[in-house]
Design an enzyme around this catalytic site. Structure first.
Site, PDB file in Angstrom:
ATOM      1  N   CYS A 179      80.884  33.382  42.351  1.00 50.31           N
ATOM      2  CA  CYS A 179      80.040  33.587  41.168  1.00 50.31           C
ATOM      3  C   CYS A 179      80.549  32.760  40.000  1.00 50.31           C
ATOM      4  O   CYS A 179      79.758  32.191  39.228  1.00 50.31           O
ATOM      5  CB  CYS A 179      80.022  35.069  40.796  1.00 50.31           C
ATOM      6  SG  CYS A 179      79.346  36.141  42.075  1.00 50.31           S
TER       7      CYS A 179
ATOM      8  N   CYS B  21      84.087  37.768  41.214  1.00 52.30           N
ATOM      9  CA  CYS B  21      83.808  36.965  42.410  1.00 52.30           C
ATOM     10  C   CYS B  21      84.052  35.480  42.130  1.00 52.30           C
ATOM     11  O   CYS B  21      83.472  34.908  41.200  1.00 52.30           O
ATOM     12  CB  CYS B  21      82.368  37.209  42.851  1.00 52.30           C
ATOM     13  SG  CYS B  21      81.791  36.089  44.148  1.00 52.30           S
TER      14      CYS B  21
END
Length: 771
Positions: free
Chosen positions: A67, A64
């Site tokens: 992230c 991600c």
């Protein structure tokens, strides 16, 4: 089909790349060194449920992008709240890992990153409380974490002190129920988080307690005359109070000052005793030093341990390790601000390494260069450690790791001052050394991860200085409170406010921040070569003297015999600073004696040796030397070369000494490093003396100045005077006698052959003449 054939060669590469993808996903975005708990299916229940500490968890996916961007913020939050761990901890779990997927589904995770707060003593089956903040920065996350901590009711974390404001009654009776040495009161307004942050910062420390007092508590405010909010005051059992002296009224300055109070130590650790640093300690001798300065003894000790201890663990060095070693030696030779003899050795080491074309070298060959067995002039690295600024209260603390960090900082600053280096030259060389040779492999792994994370961002030499400083502080943050921390030298964010006040500042929000420009200026000055102390170092002259060998020991008084070897040895000891006080006081008298001795020597060369007793002339003048029995002369060429050059050094020192004394008004300007570098003048010695010096050097029978001048003069005189001395250059009397005998025999043989052939010719002529 043809298209498939064209793509077939690429298939192995595609398969290899696909094989690497799961490994990258499994690696995740965090490691244990990031001060977060790495959750797995087998540990998640033990960490989150029925725990005495609250836990804030990030559920993320390593693929991600959000992230990845949030990971540095989460790591910074973990470092910022590292002292809060007994009450609240930070954890992470990678939902992209197939092993963790069911765990993330169990907690209802549908997007990434997701933050959840688990109260202390949460029951099994709980999904936690959603942790939502408008701004995902460190300050917002930290303050919201405090808000969530205050939602605890009956299940308050036992390690966490109360975070609510204190009343006047509680403060007045505080010491009746508590035995702490210091009580710190943080006076602040209701919307301030400073007091609660300081309370949690001091959670791991004993002998100190922190309470927050709001400005609405008029009784305490008026009693102590508090007018500034926030401000921190120390309250004592006798009722008096003093204001805590800090550079700025902010959380970081309060916490740092309170941790340095007398008697305040980390929980579970005994307070450091003054006796631990006593010079009478049997384990080590304590050396008083200035904590705000750098010592050359630490830098030389780091080099010795690095090059002679850690490298010695690698019998052979090859491939990438050899390349890393060459880079390391190159930056040492270029930027190490050491003493001349150490710099000469580092240059010799660099030259030797760069000349090695083989793909592999042995440490034994490297050790020959380090120990200077090839006798490079004035090149030496002390072969022992002498910790000063990096000494610890116990032998297991600080020392080599401290000295290596200091060496790294000095090298980056030297590269910055030279302005002719690549921005990453020093950093990459140090990185290669740590990765391949540093003994603590876990430490090497941490350093390598920090390098992979951000070293590529270094574009300027000043960036290299600041990068190393910031990573050093990160390591200090990770190791604060660890078993390796010296209680006398706690690991703090460096430099502290008292050492560099300008390096610290506060944002408008009250957050502490570093002033990068001020920090760079401080680092340039602190690690400058001009500010390095040379205390506790062994003198260069003494080290070089030991490298040349032990001093000459005399058997009898040099004044009685007039021995030149004795005077030469004494002059060398004087040049090296070993002249006794009594000899210094009688220097003028000794000069006159030397002049008389020189005159008498000239007379002896003219023929006065016959008057000297033969026993006195042949007696050895050096202890331990005896006349050897006649035997076959076998000379070791290696030892012969070493002895020959040592003899030249001793003789050159004597010549240099006499030349300086002969100049009217001359001064003693020589030093140990000049030995062997003074040229020989033609008028220093008579021809016979020069021939005797060469004879001693070439025979290889003794080392240095072994024989009395009188004995040599007698030998030469007995064989016929100075002409024999010329002919006997490099030969003994036996050698000359054999040569003369062989020459005579060969002459007689030639004469006999000539006579034989002459008679034969006459005989043939007689036969022809017969009828």
């Amino acid at each position: 089909m043809a298209r498939f054939r064209r793509c077939a060669p690429l298939l192995p590469l595609v398969v290899f790349a696909c094989a690497l993808l799961p490994r990258a996903a499994h690696a995740g975005l965090y490691t244990q060194s990031d001060q977060v708990v790495l959750l797995t299916p087998s540990t998640v229940d033990a960490v989150l449920f029925n725990s005495s500490a609250a836990v804030l968890v990030e559920f993320y996916a390593s693929w991600c992008g959000h992230c990845m961007a949030f990971a540095p913020v989460w790591k910074s939050l973990a470092r910022d709240t590292r002292e809060w761990k007994p009450a609240v901890d930070l954890a992470v779990i990678d939902c992209a890992d197939e092993n963790n997927r069911q765990t993330c589904i169990r907690f209802g995770i549908r997007g990434y990153p997701t933050l959840k707060f688990f109260h202390a003593y949460s029951e099994k089956g709980s999904n936690g409380v959603s942790f939502e903040v408008a701004e995902r920065d460190v300050m917002s996350l930290r303050q919201h974490l405090i808000n969530m901590m205050e939602t605890h009711k009956e299940s308050w974390p036992p390690a966490c002190p109360p975070l609510e404001s204190a009343s006047e009654v509680e403060i007045n009776k505080f010491f009746e129920t508590n035995s702490v040495q210091h009580l710190a009161l943080v006076f602040e307004k209701a919307d301030s988080y400073v007091g609660r942050e300081v309370i949690l910062d001091m959670l791991q420390f004993e002998n100190v307690a922190v309470r927050r007092v709001l400005d609405t508590e008029e009784g305490l405010v008026s009693k102590f005359g508090v007018t500034d909010f926030p401000s921190c005051h120390l309250y004592y059992p006798d009722g008096h109070m003093t204001r805590l002296s800090v550079q700025m009224e902010a959380r970081t300055f309060y916490s740092y000052a309170l941790q340095r109070l007398s008697g305040v130590v980390r929980s579970g650790r005994p307070p450091p005793l003054v006796s631990d640093l006593s010079p009478n300690n049997t384990e080590m001798e304590w050396k008083p030093f200035n904590r705000s300065r750098v010592y050359m003894a630490d830098l030389e000790s780091a080099l010795h341990y690095s090059l002679r201890v850690e490298l010695a663990a690698h019998p052979t060095i090859t491939g990438g390790a050899l390349t890393a070693l060459k880079r390391y030696a190159s930056v040492l030779a270029k930027h190490f601000p050491g003493r001349p003899m150490v710099k000469n050795l580092l240059r010799a080491l660099d030259t030797w390494l760069q000349s090695q074309e083989d793909a592999e070298i042995t440490y034994k060959s490297l050790q020959v260069v380090l120990d200077n067995k090839e006798e490079t002039p004035e090149a030496l690295l002390p072969d022992s450690v002498r910790w000063v600024g990096c000494q610890g209260s116990k032998p297991r603390f600080r020392r080599y790791p401290c000295s290596m960090w200091t060496l790294f900082h000095v090298m980056t600053v030297e590269a910055l001052n030279s302005s002719n280096s690549d921005a990453q030259e020093v950093l990459q060389a140090l990185r290669g050394y740590v990765r391949n040779f540093f003994g603590c492999r876990e430490c090497a792994g941490h350093f390598e991860r920090m390098a992979q994370e951000s070293m590529y961002q270094v574009k300027k030499l000043s960036d290299a200085v600041l990068w190393l400083w910031s990573r050093h502080n990160r390591v200090n943050s990770r190791l604060a409170g660890a078993l390796s921390e010296d209680p006398h030298f706690p690991k703090v964010q460096w430099p502290p406010p008292e050492l560099c006040p300008k390096c610290h500042s506060v944002q408008l929000t009250g957050e502490h921040q570093w002033d990068s420009a001020a920090v760079l200026t401080f680092l340039e000055e602190h690690f400058s070569s001009s500010r390095i102390f040379l205390d506790y170092l062994e003198p260069e002259a003494e080290l070089l003297r030991r490298q040349l060998g032990p001093p000459v020991i005399l058997e009898e008084n040099e004044q009685d015999t007039g021995d030149h070897a004795a005077r030469a040895a004494r002059d060398i000891r004087q040049d090296l600073g070993e002249e006794p006080a009594a000899e210094k006081d009688q220097e003028g008298a000794e000069d006159e004696q030397e002049l008389d001795a020189d005159q008498s020597e000239g007379a002896r060369e003219g023929g006065e040796n016959d008057a000297m007793p033969e026993a006195a002339a042949r007696r050895p003048s050096i202890l331990g030397l005896h006349r050897r029995e006649a035997q076959e002369e076998i000379v070791d060429l290696d030892s012969f070369v070493n002895q020959h050059y040592k003899a030249k050094v001793l003789r050159a020192a004597l010549i240099s000494r006499r030349r300086r004394r002969a100049v009217p008004g001359g001064h003693e300007q020589g030093r140990a490093g000049d030995l062997g570098l003074q040229p020989l003048e033609s008028d220093e010695f008579a021809w016979g003396a020069k021939q005797r010096l060469q004879k001693r050097a070439l025979t290889g029978q003794y080392t240095g100045l072994e024989e009395d001048e009188e004995a040599l003069d007698l030998d030469a005189g007995s064989l016929g005077g100075p002409w024999v001395s010329v002919l006997s250059l490099g030969f003994s009397r036996l050698d000359i006698s054999l040569c003369l005998l062989l020459y005579t025999l060969s002459s007689l043989c030639l004469l006999a052959m000539y006579r034989f052939f002459q008679l034969r010719v006459w005989h043939r002529r007689g036969k022809v003449a017969l009828p």
